[in-house]
Design a protein around this motif. Structure first.
Motif, PDB file in Angstrom:
ATOM      1  N   VAL A  47      33.682  54.574  54.057  1.00  0.00           N
ATOM      2  CA  VAL A  47      34.642  54.075  54.881  1.00  0.00           C
ATOM      3  C   VAL A  47      35.709  53.367  54.219  1.00  0.00           C
ATOM      4  CG1 VAL A  47      34.839  52.781  57.098  1.00  0.00           C
ATOM      5  CG2 VAL A  47      32.869  53.963  56.808  1.00  0.00           C
ATOM      6  N   THR A  48      36.799  53.869  54.149  1.00  0.00           N
ATOM      7  CA  THR A  48      38.075  53.177  53.571  1.00  0.00           C
ATOM      8  C   THR A  48      38.613  52.045  54.125  1.00  0.00           C
ATOM      9  OG1 THR A  48      38.547  55.639  52.992  1.00  0.00           O
ATOM     10  CG2 THR A  48      40.313  53.768  52.354  1.00  0.00           C
ATOM     11  N   SER A  49      38.780  51.995  55.526  1.00  0.00           N
ATOM     12  CA  SER A  49      39.243  50.770  56.379  1.00  0.00           C
ATOM     13  C   SER A  49      38.716  50.819  57.706  1.00  0.00           C
ATOM     14  CB  SER A  49      41.155  51.099  56.329  1.00  0.00           C
ATOM     15  OG  SER A  49      41.449  49.854  56.860  1.00  0.00           O
ATOM     16  N   ALA A  50      38.803  49.842  58.479  1.00  0.00           N
ATOM     17  CA  ALA A  50      38.556  49.793  59.745  1.00  0.00           C
ATOM     18  C   ALA A  50      39.977  49.263  60.373  1.00  0.00           C
ATOM     19  CB  ALA A  50      37.249  48.588  60.061  1.00  0.00           C
ATOM     20  N   LEU A  51      39.943  49.739  61.649  1.00  0.00           N
ATOM     21  CA  LEU A  51      41.292  49.348  62.414  1.00  0.00           C
ATOM     22  C   LEU A  51      40.809  48.345  63.620  1.00  0.00           C
ATOM     23  CD1 LEU A  51      42.568  52.846  63.335  1.00  0.00           C
ATOM     24  CD2 LEU A  51      43.958  51.164  62.091  1.00  0.00           C
ATOM     25  N   ILE A  52      41.534  47.258  63.320  1.00  0.00           N
ATOM     26  CA  ILE A  52      41.426  46.077  63.986  1.00  0.00           C
ATOM     27  C   ILE A  52      42.608  46.025  65.195  1.00  0.00           C
ATOM     28  CG2 ILE A  52      39.773  44.911  62.954  1.00  0.00           C
ATOM     29  CD1 ILE A  52      41.953  42.967  61.851  1.00  0.00           C
ATOM     30  N   PRO A  61      44.354  48.809  52.983  1.00  0.00           N
ATOM     31  CA  PRO A  61      43.482  47.687  53.278  1.00  0.00           C
ATOM     32  C   PRO A  61      42.230  47.689  53.663  1.00  0.00           C
ATOM     33  CG  PRO A  61      45.229  47.690  54.492  1.00  0.00           C
ATOM     34  CD  PRO A  61      45.326  48.847  53.591  1.00  0.00           C
ATOM     35  N   ALA A  62      41.066  47.076  53.364  1.00  0.00           N
ATOM     36  CA  ALA A  62      39.962  47.208  54.017  1.00  0.00           C
ATOM     37  C   ALA A  62      39.970  46.828  55.446  1.00  0.00           C
ATOM     38  CB  ALA A  62      38.798  46.202  53.489  1.00  0.00           C
ATOM     39  N   LEU A  63      40.677  46.280  55.928  1.00  0.00           N
ATOM     40  CA  LEU A  63      41.139  46.030  57.461  1.00  0.00           C
ATOM     41  C   LEU A  63      42.590  46.508  57.811  1.00  0.00           C
ATOM     42  CD1 LEU A  63      39.443  42.648  58.590  1.00  0.00           C
ATOM     43  CD2 LEU A  63      38.526  44.998  58.854  1.00  0.00           C
ATOM     44  N   SER A  64      42.909  47.605  58.635  1.00  0.00           N
ATOM     45  CA  SER A  64      44.122  47.840  59.111  1.00  0.00           C
ATOM     46  C   SER A  64      44.470  47.377  60.360  1.00  0.00           C
ATOM     47  CB  SER A  64      44.391  49.188  58.840  1.00  0.00           C
ATOM     48  OG  SER A  64      44.253  49.797  57.554  1.00  0.00           O
ATOM     49  N   LEU A  65      45.762  47.204  60.686  1.00  0.00           N
ATOM     50  CA  LEU A  65      45.975  46.949  61.913  1.00  0.00           C
ATOM     51  C   LEU A  65      46.549  47.837  62.917  1.00  0.00           C
ATOM     52  CD1 LEU A  65      46.475  44.180  63.786  1.00  0.00           C
ATOM     53  CD2 LEU A  65      48.813  44.267  63.227  1.00  0.00           C
ATOM     54  N   GLY A  66      45.795  48.098  63.962  1.00  0.00           N
ATOM     55  CA  GLY A  66      45.957  48.934  64.954  1.00  0.00           C
ATOM     56  C   GLY A  66      46.933  48.600  66.051  1.00  0.00           C
ATOM     57  N   LEU A  67      47.980  49.539  66.417  1.00  0.00           N
ATOM     58  CA  LEU A  67      48.946  48.678  67.681  1.00  0.00           C
ATOM     59  C   LEU A  67      48.524  49.558  68.883  1.00  0.00           C
ATOM     60  CD1 LEU A  67      49.883  47.843  64.924  1.00  0.00           C
ATOM     61  CD2 LEU A  67      52.432  48.221  65.863  1.00  0.00           C
ATOM     62  N   GLN A 106      40.127  59.802  61.026  1.00  0.00           N
ATOM     63  CA  GLN A 106      40.188  58.768  61.805  1.00  0.00           C
ATOM     64  C   GLN A 106      39.155  58.985  63.268  1.00  0.00           C
ATOM     65  OE1 GLN A 106      42.940  55.824  64.576  1.00  0.00           O
ATOM     66  NE2 GLN A 106      43.681  56.575  62.516  1.00  0.00           N
ATOM     67  N   PRO A 107      37.724  58.718  62.890  1.00  0.00           N
ATOM     68  CA  PRO A 107      36.985  58.425  64.012  1.00  0.00           C
ATOM     69  C   PRO A 107      36.579  57.397  64.463  1.00  0.00           C
ATOM     70  CG  PRO A 107      35.523  58.554  62.030  1.00  0.00           C
ATOM     71  CD  PRO A 107      37.007  58.262  61.752  1.00  0.00           C
ATOM     72  N   ILE A 125      38.819  56.209  58.090  1.00  0.00           N
ATOM     73  CA  ILE A 125      39.391  55.035  58.561  1.00  0.00           C
ATOM     74  C   ILE A 125      38.819  54.734  60.035  1.00  0.00           C
ATOM     75  CG2 ILE A 125      41.681  55.887  59.248  1.00  0.00           C
ATOM     76  CD1 ILE A 125      42.730  52.887  58.984  1.00  0.00           C
ATOM     77  N   VAL A 126      37.977  53.982  60.540  1.00  0.00           N
ATOM     78  CA  VAL A 126      37.324  54.009  61.705  1.00  0.00           C
ATOM     79  C   VAL A 126      38.010  53.083  62.911  1.00  0.00           C
ATOM     80  CG1 VAL A 126      35.162  54.449  60.645  1.00  0.00           C
ATOM     81  CG2 VAL A 126      35.608  52.235  60.967  1.00  0.00           C
TER      82      VAL A 126
END
Length: 361
Positions: free
Chosen positions: A319-324, A29-35, A196-197, A247-248
């Motif tokens: 950029v595949t995805s950004a972690l929110i 997904p363009a936005l991924s969920l970071g925990l 992942q940077p 994924i950033v």
């Protein structure tokens, strides 16, 4: 018959945005969920559950963890495992779960770094905490200059070939280290999937030419540390050339690219008020001037500052995805709404450029 406590939205994929991860076959997904911050034992369990459910309903299928996410260490994985059992287990094949090892996790010489001993032991512990047979992506969380890259990548190769992970990833490696990691893994027969940077409008290191390692020169000369010669290329160029995904993390720069601090005050309960990862002194006049100007550009697009920041990091197809890292359902929904905005125009990018200054804070 088991009665499910959660039934996902049947239209969750209708408007979801996915991107191909480099030249692999995996979409994220363009936005991924970071925990990272919001799923440890300090966050109420029901609030975690509401965020995870809403994320999946919105088409977010990727959940990113690490062994030491919490607090305390390990608690984010334990809590995620409980949520998985209660709500998401029937949908495991619709979900991408990632974890990492590389930072300190337990005392003694085998609880940190890039050794085979630590990485594979940590992976086994992560699987146990989450109640999983495998993770989709297992990362080396950071390069370890004291360990041969062949050993670190060999551990990732074993994680994949043993079935404990489907893909191998790295995080916070330089362009030269990324090339070397990819080469070693390729020689072993395991593709490197993703890097992942960190990346944001105030942290643009992935666009800068590779300046090489900061390791001690004598140690490098002796061959004691992993420090390949700098390539002179940017990390974005490296992943693009190698066909890796990217994924950033921290695309909102620890909350500084949101509306939270634009008044110049530090709200109670904010990261800056806690002062752990974000210090109050970073709310400087220079930061406020640039962030407020960026917020005006965002408003002209009908976006919040956070939404503009996400649109900006996703402007590059590499950029595949950004972690929110959502702390509430409302914040999650606000971030996901960034995907509804039109692409940034050339004029908007030109207006952003003098404000999106690397190292602002």
């Amino acid at each position: 018959m088991t009665t499910l406590s959660y039934t996902p939205d049947p239209s969750r994929y209708a408007n979801a945005t996915f991107r191909r991860c480099g030249r692999s076959g995996l979409d994220l997904p363009a936005l991924s969920l970071g925990l990272w911050h919001n799923f440890g034992d300090t966050k109420p369990f029901d609030e975690q559950r509401a965020i995870l459910r809403r994320a999946f309903d919105l088409g977010i299928t990727h959940f990113d963890l690490a062994n030491n996410y919490g607090p305390p260490y390990g608690s984010a994985e334990e809590n995620f495992g409980r949520h998985l059992t209660a709500d998401l287990r029937p949908f495991r094949d619709e979900i991408v779960i990632s974890s990492k090892a590389g930072y300190d996790m337990w005392p003694g010489p085998y609880g940190d770094g890039g050794s085979r001993k630590y990485l594979l032991s940590s992976l086994d512990q992560s699987l146990k905490r989450m109640g999983l047979d495998y993770v989709d992506i297992f990362y080396s969380h950071r390069p370890d200059p004291s360990v041969p890259i062949e050993e670190t990548m060999g551990a990732l190769h074993t994680a994949v070939t043993s079935g404990r992970a489907l893909y191998a990833g790295i995080s916070s490696y330089t362009p030269a280290q990324t090339r070397e990691a990819q080469r070693v893994l390729a020689d072993l027969g395991t593709p490197l999937l993703i890097h992942q940077p960190s990346y944001s409008m105030f942290n643009r290191h992935v666009e800068l030419p590779d300046a090489g390692s900061t390791a001690d020169a004598d140690a490098v000369a002796s061959g004691a540390v992993f420090a390949p010669e700098p390539t002179g290329e940017s990390l974005l160029d490296t992943v693009g050339d190698l066909g890796l995904g990217m994924i950033v993390f921290s695309p909102l720069h620890q909350g500084l690219l949101t509306d939270r601090y634009l008044s110049g005050e530090v709200p109670a309960g904010s990261r800056a008020s806690v002062g752990h990862f974000l210090k109050p002194e970073r709310i400087s006049p220079t930061y406020l001037e640039r962030a407020r100007a960026l917020a005006e550009i965002a408003a002209g697009r009908g976006q919040s500052l956070a939404q503009l920041a996400l649109s900006w990091v996703l402007r590059d197809e590499r950029v595949t995805s950004a972690l929110i890292g959502a702390s509430s359902v409302a914040q999650l929904e606000d971030n996901v709404a960034a995907l509804e905005a039109p692409p940034l125009t050339a004029d908007e990018l030109a207006a952003i450029e003098p404000l999106a200054v690397h190292g602002t804070v």
